[in-house]
Design an enzyme around this catalytic site. Structure first.
Site, PDB file in Angstrom:
ATOM      1  N   LYS A  45       0.832  -1.203   0.000  1.00 38.63           N
ATOM      2  CA  LYS A  45       0.000   0.000   0.000  1.00 38.63           C
ATOM      3  C   LYS A  45       0.867   1.255   0.000  1.00 38.63           C
ATOM      4  O   LYS A  45       0.643   2.185  -0.791  1.00 38.63           O
ATOM      5  CB  LYS A  45      -0.909  -0.011   1.230  1.00 38.63           C
ATOM      6  CG  LYS A  45      -2.011   1.033   1.212  1.00 38.63           C
ATOM      7  CD  LYS A  45      -2.898   0.920   2.452  1.00 38.63           C
ATOM      8  CE  LYS A  45      -3.693  -0.348   2.447  1.00 38.63           C
ATOM      9  NZ  LYS A  45      -4.613  -0.447   3.613  1.00 38.63           N
ATOM     10  N   ARG A 115      -3.499   3.298   8.674  1.00 37.71           N
ATOM     11  CA  ARG A 115      -3.817   1.993   8.078  1.00 37.71           C
ATOM     12  C   ARG A 115      -2.584   1.108   8.011  1.00 37.71           C
ATOM     13  O   ARG A 115      -1.455   1.589   7.956  1.00 37.71           O
ATOM     14  CB  ARG A 115      -4.359   2.171   6.643  1.00 37.71           C
ATOM     15  CG  ARG A 115      -5.624   3.006   6.524  1.00 37.71           C
ATOM     16  CD  ARG A 115      -5.913   3.244   5.039  1.00 37.71           C
ATOM     17  NE  ARG A 115      -7.005   4.174   4.817  1.00 37.71           N
ATOM     18  CZ  ARG A 115      -8.255   3.810   4.525  1.00 37.71           C
ATOM     19  NH1 ARG A 115      -8.564   2.529   4.442  1.00 37.71           N
ATOM     20  NH2 ARG A 115      -9.191   4.710   4.331  1.00 37.71           N
ATOM     21  N   GLY A 124      -8.241  -6.746   5.148  1.00 37.72           N
ATOM     22  CA  GLY A 124      -9.083  -6.762   6.332  1.00 37.72           C
ATOM     23  C   GLY A 124      -8.501  -7.444   7.553  1.00 37.72           C
ATOM     24  O   GLY A 124      -9.133  -7.501   8.597  1.00 37.72           O
ATOM     25  N   MET A 126      -5.693  -6.675   9.293  1.00 38.30           N
ATOM     26  CA  MET A 126      -5.052  -5.813  10.292  1.00 38.30           C
ATOM     27  C   MET A 126      -5.900  -4.561  10.506  1.00 38.30           C
ATOM     28  O   MET A 126      -6.912  -4.368   9.854  1.00 38.30           O
ATOM     29  CB  MET A 126      -3.621  -5.500   9.858  1.00 38.30           C
ATOM     30  CG  MET A 126      -2.715  -6.727   9.939  1.00 38.30           C
ATOM     31  SD  MET A 126      -1.019  -6.425   9.419  1.00 38.30           S
ATOM     32  CE  MET A 126      -1.191  -6.244   7.647  1.00 38.30           C
ATOM     33  N   ARG A 368      -3.879  -1.646  -5.168  1.00 40.58           N
ATOM     34  CA  ARG A 368      -3.051  -2.844  -4.978  1.00 40.58           C
ATOM     35  C   ARG A 368      -3.462  -3.855  -6.031  1.00 40.58           C
ATOM     36  O   ARG A 368      -4.549  -3.752  -6.614  1.00 40.58           O
ATOM     37  CB  ARG A 368      -3.234  -3.418  -3.572  1.00 40.58           C
ATOM     38  CG  ARG A 368      -4.651  -3.841  -3.236  1.00 40.58           C
ATOM     39  CD  ARG A 368      -4.789  -4.199  -1.767  1.00 40.58           C
ATOM     40  NE  ARG A 368      -6.189  -4.436  -1.407  1.00 40.58           N
ATOM     41  CZ  ARG A 368      -6.638  -4.478  -0.164  1.00 40.58           C
ATOM     42  NH1 ARG A 368      -5.815  -4.291   0.840  1.00 40.58           N
ATOM     43  NH2 ARG A 368      -7.913  -4.713   0.092  1.00 40.58           N
ATOM     44  N   HIS A 486     -15.793  -7.662   2.988  1.00 40.30           N
ATOM     45  CA  HIS A 486     -14.724  -8.519   3.512  1.00 40.30           C
ATOM     46  C   HIS A 486     -14.919  -9.972   3.074  1.00 40.30           C
ATOM     47  O   HIS A 486     -13.997 -10.632   2.582  1.00 40.30           O
ATOM     48  CB  HIS A 486     -14.688  -8.424   5.040  1.00 40.30           C
ATOM     49  CG  HIS A 486     -13.748  -9.380   5.680  1.00 40.30           C
ATOM     50  ND1 HIS A 486     -14.141 -10.614   6.155  1.00 40.30           N
ATOM     51  CD2 HIS A 486     -12.412  -9.311   5.889  1.00 40.30           C
ATOM     52  CE1 HIS A 486     -13.097 -11.256   6.639  1.00 40.30           C
ATOM     53  NE2 HIS A 486     -12.032 -10.480   6.491  1.00 40.30           N
ATOM     54  N   SER A 796      12.333 -43.251  -8.905  1.00 38.18           N
ATOM     55  CA  SER A 796      11.183 -42.404  -8.641  1.00 38.18           C
ATOM     56  C   SER A 796      11.195 -42.122  -7.141  1.00 38.18           C
ATOM     57  O   SER A 796      11.138 -43.050  -6.331  1.00 38.18           O
ATOM     58  CB  SER A 796       9.879 -43.109  -9.028  1.00 38.18           C
ATOM     59  OG  SER A 796       8.791 -42.248  -8.796  1.00 38.18           O
ATOM     60  N   GLY A 798       9.881 -41.451  -3.793  1.00 33.67           N
ATOM     61  CA  GLY A 798       8.630 -41.569  -3.046  1.00 33.67           C
ATOM     62  C   GLY A 798       8.712 -40.669  -1.825  1.00 33.67           C
ATOM     63  O   GLY A 798       9.061 -41.110  -0.734  1.00 33.67           O
ATOM     64  N   THR A 799       8.409 -39.408  -2.028  1.00 31.47           N
ATOM     65  CA  THR A 799       8.699 -38.409  -0.987  1.00 31.47           C
ATOM     66  C   THR A 799       7.744 -38.470   0.201  1.00 31.47           C
ATOM     67  O   THR A 799       8.020 -37.865   1.234  1.00 31.47           O
ATOM     68  CB  THR A 799       8.711 -36.987  -1.592  1.00 31.47           C
ATOM     69  OG1 THR A 799       7.528 -36.809  -2.379  1.00 31.47           O
ATOM     70  CG2 THR A 799       9.941 -36.791  -2.465  1.00 31.47           C
ATOM     71  N   CYS A 863       6.996 -39.229  -7.261  1.00 32.26           N
ATOM     72  CA  CYS A 863       5.607 -39.707  -7.347  1.00 32.26           C
ATOM     73  C   CYS A 863       4.855 -39.590  -6.029  1.00 32.26           C
ATOM     74  O   CYS A 863       3.775 -40.149  -5.880  1.00 32.26           O
ATOM     75  CB  CYS A 863       5.567 -41.148  -7.847  1.00 32.26           C
ATOM     76  SG  CYS A 863       6.375 -42.317  -6.753  1.00 32.26           S
ATOM     77  N   TYR A 883      10.710 -35.744 -14.569  1.00 31.09           N
ATOM     78  CA  TYR A 883       9.254 -35.594 -14.521  1.00 31.09           C
ATOM     79  C   TYR A 883       8.762 -35.568 -13.074  1.00 31.09           C
ATOM     80  O   TYR A 883       9.481 -35.961 -12.152  1.00 31.09           O
ATOM     81  CB  TYR A 883       8.554 -36.730 -15.282  1.00 31.09           C
ATOM     82  CG  TYR A 883       8.705 -38.089 -14.644  1.00 31.09           C
ATOM     83  CD1 TYR A 883       7.818 -38.529 -13.665  1.00 31.09           C
ATOM     84  CD2 TYR A 883       9.738 -38.956 -15.023  1.00 31.09           C
ATOM     85  CE1 TYR A 883       7.952 -39.766 -13.062  1.00 31.09           C
ATOM     86  CE2 TYR A 883       9.890 -40.198 -14.427  1.00 31.09           C
ATOM     87  CZ  TYR A 883       8.981 -40.605 -13.445  1.00 31.09           C
ATOM     88  OH  TYR A 883       9.121 -41.826 -12.848  1.00 31.09           O
TER      89      TYR A 883
END
Length: 904
Positions: A45, A115, A124, A126, A368, A486, A796, A798-799, A863, A883
């Site tokens: 702002k 403000r 809205g 703050m 904004r 809001h 691959s 596997g997370t 994956c 990938y």
């Protein structure tokens, strides 16, 4: 309850550091210290106020206290930085010279607004204080200077209310109670109908409320008001609602909020004054049409807070006729249209603006970047490319990838809507289709949602305190407020379905019921709301899948043009495979075979195999499963039309496939001809203290190689059958949960032998390239990836499991403590939703580098659930994966995120 703490910024930005010792930046005709590049320092702002002033727009002058001041405020134990108020004093002196008014003067007083404004927009969330500087003396001066006593006391009662609420902590309802009494006494309903005597009386009552509730008097020193106002805005950075909003929107690394102190422009002086909020384009649909609302004789908070339902800006030329100027609406509308062109040409994006008209003179209070829905983001990006405002690359980078989800959500079935007449029609504040039982407070919505209920949050109007309930509810319905209230602005930013201003609905929060059209609905009743039309229906309406626009296809085409990562999908059936292809998937990165075993007779054969006591008995049971597996794979290979399909061999522990209650065990025993006690004994034997680290994945195939043989046989036979039908299947066999190279070597050899045996049995001499690789989901596999890669055609990652094992967190139990970890910023995000790039990411990077060091042609993918998360996709691009693979509905998001990563 988790304690919240102030987080130190982890980011460095060129715009985040101000000049040494400079805490206040002025903007006005006298001078303008800041610029649009200083958003980290001045907030969005403040930077834009400076920028608009510089390009000659009519902006009331003022100054900005930097985000660095907010950071210091918390570091010094919630105390304003030393020297800040000295610089504020100096800025006020400059303002007095520029405006010709005096702060606190009893002849011609200068009033200011205070403000917030962080680097990233938090609409809205703050605090704001308007009309600051009024006192018992200066209110008389304001009345004399303007010749409008009613306006002066209206401004004063607003200050007393806002200051009492925001700065001194008095509940807003305590003020509303007094206002209602005055209105009742005068026999009026609207705030604007209360006469000057009523407002003078109201100001006295408000001061009594403040004294009664706090034990302190409202401060009559304007500089003290300003100091307390600035302090309150800094304090609002760490309110629960602001913290929660940042968590929901994943805002991290910010110093804090700036504070903007700006000369008041008065929209409440009479019928030639007004205020409004607008977007330069429709933020719901993206249509290139000015979209805004205004109120005559009002201040900005009246529009945003939803207290009064405003008028659409498009009606301004016809509806706004002042006593002194019958064409005022036409003139102001024309000025707004010109402002729209100037702003979009300058910022090259949709702007969300606030404006005030004082005695026919137009003022810009802020601009904004406008928050918008996913559909609007896509249309606006495409339109602005056509209009030559931006190029393709900018368009691709600008659309939040996760927001595409909104375009893929179902809408209400038109046939169902025809049969069900709407109860009422409100304003279509945020598109989408939502249904649920009624919840009347934010707290209720959160609690019931967490207990598995689908709820609609029903409120007269929402406030920033409702943010958590708004986020968890399926949709939002308000009886007052407009398209820029809001509720509407926040809902659109999240892609949350919202109908606002449904004035026919009478809400009784205490009784937990609403009345509309002569009918009453309670917490037990379901309503459906259509955020695209504003319609409200009784009951749950049926939905239909979305039809994607031509603009969506255009954006996907641009994304594919710039991305380098391949996008695959996680799919276990021909239907999922077909859907994923339609969304642009370039193969299947994870086909979970265990999901195929739970249907019909299959689960019985699977359980027979598990209960078998000899290898020959297990092989007999597996022989029953083979045709099912083969048919499934044929369907998937056919659906994918020559694209690669990575099939993960059986992964879960066997106990997941057997019944655990006595009744089901008895039924199983009867079906397969064994004693119930034998079934019970086998189930007990399968029990493990920690099954996720137990007998699963490749360990099952080491112990029971016949399982692997059956699955590889099914894959190979399916591929051969497809080849004979002139299809081009590309199966890839993935061996899960490998921790040592020897596991993979043994199982690879067995898989290759099985493929050769099937080809020989089928007398198939054609080419059949079946890759064999593994999932890297155990830390040891990543650490020894150079060894594992000697036996793998692909990795691959596997997370999901890799995250679980690296952190030592159980995926199923993590929510018992994770909310506290995020609230206290021990973790920025849920590591199961967005990849921990510093810890788990190191293992991924190490696996990539080590794997490539011994096998230059190794294919690398991911994956886990992270394959559809934009932040994780960016990391995958950076470490050099080939990938990512994600659920079918995340494929478009992944395509766009991959392009954004390539263009970053």
């Amino acid at each position: 309850m988790a304690k919240t703490t102030k987080k130190k910024s982890s980011k460095k930005s060129t715009g985040a550091k101000g000049k040494a010792g400079k805490m206040v930046y002025y903007f006005g005709k006298t001078k303008t210290d800041g610029n649009t590049k200083q958003k980290e320092l001045l907030g969005g702002k403040g930077a834009n106020l400076a920028d608009m002033t510089s390009i000659g727009l009519p902006v009331p002058p003022g100054f900005t206290c930097t985000t660095e001041c907010c950071d210091q405020y918390y570091k010094q134990g919630r105390k304003l930085p030393k020297g800040l108020m000295d610089q504020v004093h100096a800025a006020i002196k400059t303002l007095e010279k520029e405006t010709g008014k005096k702060f606190g003067d009893n002849h011609n007083p200068l009033l200011v607004s205070v403000r917030s404004g962080a680097a990233q927009s938090m609409p809205g969330m703050m605090d704001t204080v308007l009309n600051l500087g009024l006192t018992d003396e200066s209110v008389v001066g304001l009345a004399n200077a303007t010749g409008n006593e009613r306006f002066a006391y209206d401004a004063y009662r607003r200050l007393l209310n806002m200051f009492g609420d925001v700065v001194m902590g008095v509940d807003h309802h305590a003020f509303e109670e007094q206002f209602d009494k005055i209105k009742a006494k005068q026999g009026v309903k609207l705030d604007t109908d209360v006469d000057v005597r009523g407002l003078i009386k109201l100001c006295d009552e408000y001061k009594k409320v403040i004294k009664r509730e706090t034990g302190k008097s409202f401060p009559q020193d304007p500089m003290k008001q300003l100091e307390l106002g600035i302090t309150a805005v800094f304090s609002s950075w760490m309110t629960p609602r602001a913290i929660r909003y940042r968590q929901i929107n994943e805002m991290t690394g910010l110093l804090g909020t700036a504070v903007n102190v700006q000369t008041m422009a008065y929209g409440n002086m009479g019928d030639d004054c007004g205020t409004g909020v607008a977007f330069t384009r429709d933020p719901s649909t993206g249509q290139n049409k000015f979209y805004g609302e205004f109120l005559i004789n009002a201040q900005g908070e009246d529009v945003v807070a939803g207290i009064r339902t405003p008028l659409p800006v498009e009606t301004m030329p016809k509806t706004w006729k002042a006593e002194s100027d019958k064409s005022i609406g036409k003139k102001i509308h024309a000025e707004l249209m010109n402002i729209k062109k100037v702003l979009e040409k300058h910022y090259k994006d949709v702007q969300d603006i606030e404006f005030t008209i004082e005695k026919g003179k137009f003022f810009m209070l802020q601009t904004r970047t406008g928050k918008r829905t996913g559909a609007a983001a896509v249309k606006i990006a495409c339109d602005m490319v056509k209009e030559k405002l931006i190029d393709e690359k900018t368009a691709v980078k600008r659309i939040p990838a996760n927001d595409l989800t909104q375009l893929l959500l179902p809408s209400f079935d038109p046939a169902a809507k025809k049969k069900a007449a709407p109860l009422c029609v409100g304003l279509p504040a945020s598109p989408g289709a939502a249904f649920g039982k009624l919840a009347f407070t934010a707290e209720e919505a959160v609690e019931r949602s967490h207990n598995g209920e689908k709820v609609l949050l029903v409120r007269k109007e929402t406030s920033p305190e409702d943010v958590d309930g708004m986020h968890t509810a399926a949709g939002i319905l308000t009886s007052t407020g407009g398209m820029t209230s809001h509720a509407a602005v926040v809902a659109r930013g999240w892609g949350k379905c919202c109908v606002a201003g449904a004035g026919e609905i009478a809400i009784n929060e205490k009784a937990g019921k609403i009345t509309v059209g002569g009918k009453t609905y309670t917490r037990k009743d379901v309503l459906s709301i259509d955020g695209s039309t504003g319609e409200v229906f009784a009951g749950e309406l049926g939905t239909v899948e979305p039809k994607l626009s031509g603009d969506f296809a255009t954006v996907m085409k641009w994304a594919d043009k710039y991305r380098t990562l391949g996008i695959r999908t996680n799919a276990d059936s021909p239907a999922d495979s077909k859907r994923a292809r339609e969304f642009g998937a370039q193969g299947i990165g994870l086909c979970r075979t265990e999901h195929m075993f739970f249907e019909g007779e299959r689960i019985l054969a699977m359980r027979e195999m598990i209960l078998a006591e000899t290898q020959s008995a297990r092989e007999a049971a597996l022989k029953k499963l083979l045709p099912y597996q083969r048919k499934d794979f044929e369907g998937i290979f056919k659906a994918m039309k020559g694209l690669p399909v990575t099939v993960r061999l059986l992964d879960p522990p066997l106990h997941e496939f057997v019944p655990h209650d006595a009744k089901s065990q008895g039924e199983l025993a009867k079906r397969i001809g064994v004693k119930p006690a034998d079934v019970k004994q086998r189930v007990l034997m399968l029990h493990e203290a920690n099954p996720m680290l137990g007998h699963r994945g490749c360990r099952l195939s080491i112990t029971y190689p016949e399982i692997l043989v059956m699955q590889v046989t099914a894959i190979t036979e399916a591929a051969i059958n497809c080849k004979k039908k002139n299809l081009d299947p590309k199966p890839e066999i993935m061996i899960p949960l490998v921790g040592t190279v020897k596991e993979l070597a043994i199982l690879r050899k067995l898989a290759e032998q099985t493929i050769a045996d099937v080809k020989a049995k089928k007398k198939y001499t054609g080419k059949l390239d079946i890759l064999i690789g593994t999932m890297i989901e155990i830390p040891r596999a990543a650490l020894t990836a150079d060894e594992v890669a000697t036996e793998a055609d692909f990795f691959s990652f596997g997370t999901n499991d890799l995250t679980q094992m690296t952190f030592g967190y159980s995926r199923d139990d993590v929510n018992t403590f994770l909310p506290d970890y995020i609230a206290q910023e021990i973790l920025e995000k849920d590591p199961f939703q967005s990849l921990d790039t510093t810890g788990v990411g190191q293992l991924v990077d190490m696996g990539v580098q080590k794997g490539k060091s011994v096998n230059k042609n190794i294919k690398l993918g991911i994956c886990g659930e992270h394959g559809g998360d934009p932040a994780s996709i960016k990391f995958c691009h950076q470490v050099g994966l080939n990938y990512v693979s994600c659920s079918p509905f995340r494929v478009p998001i992944a395509r766009l995120a991959a392009a954004q990563a390539a263009l970053a």
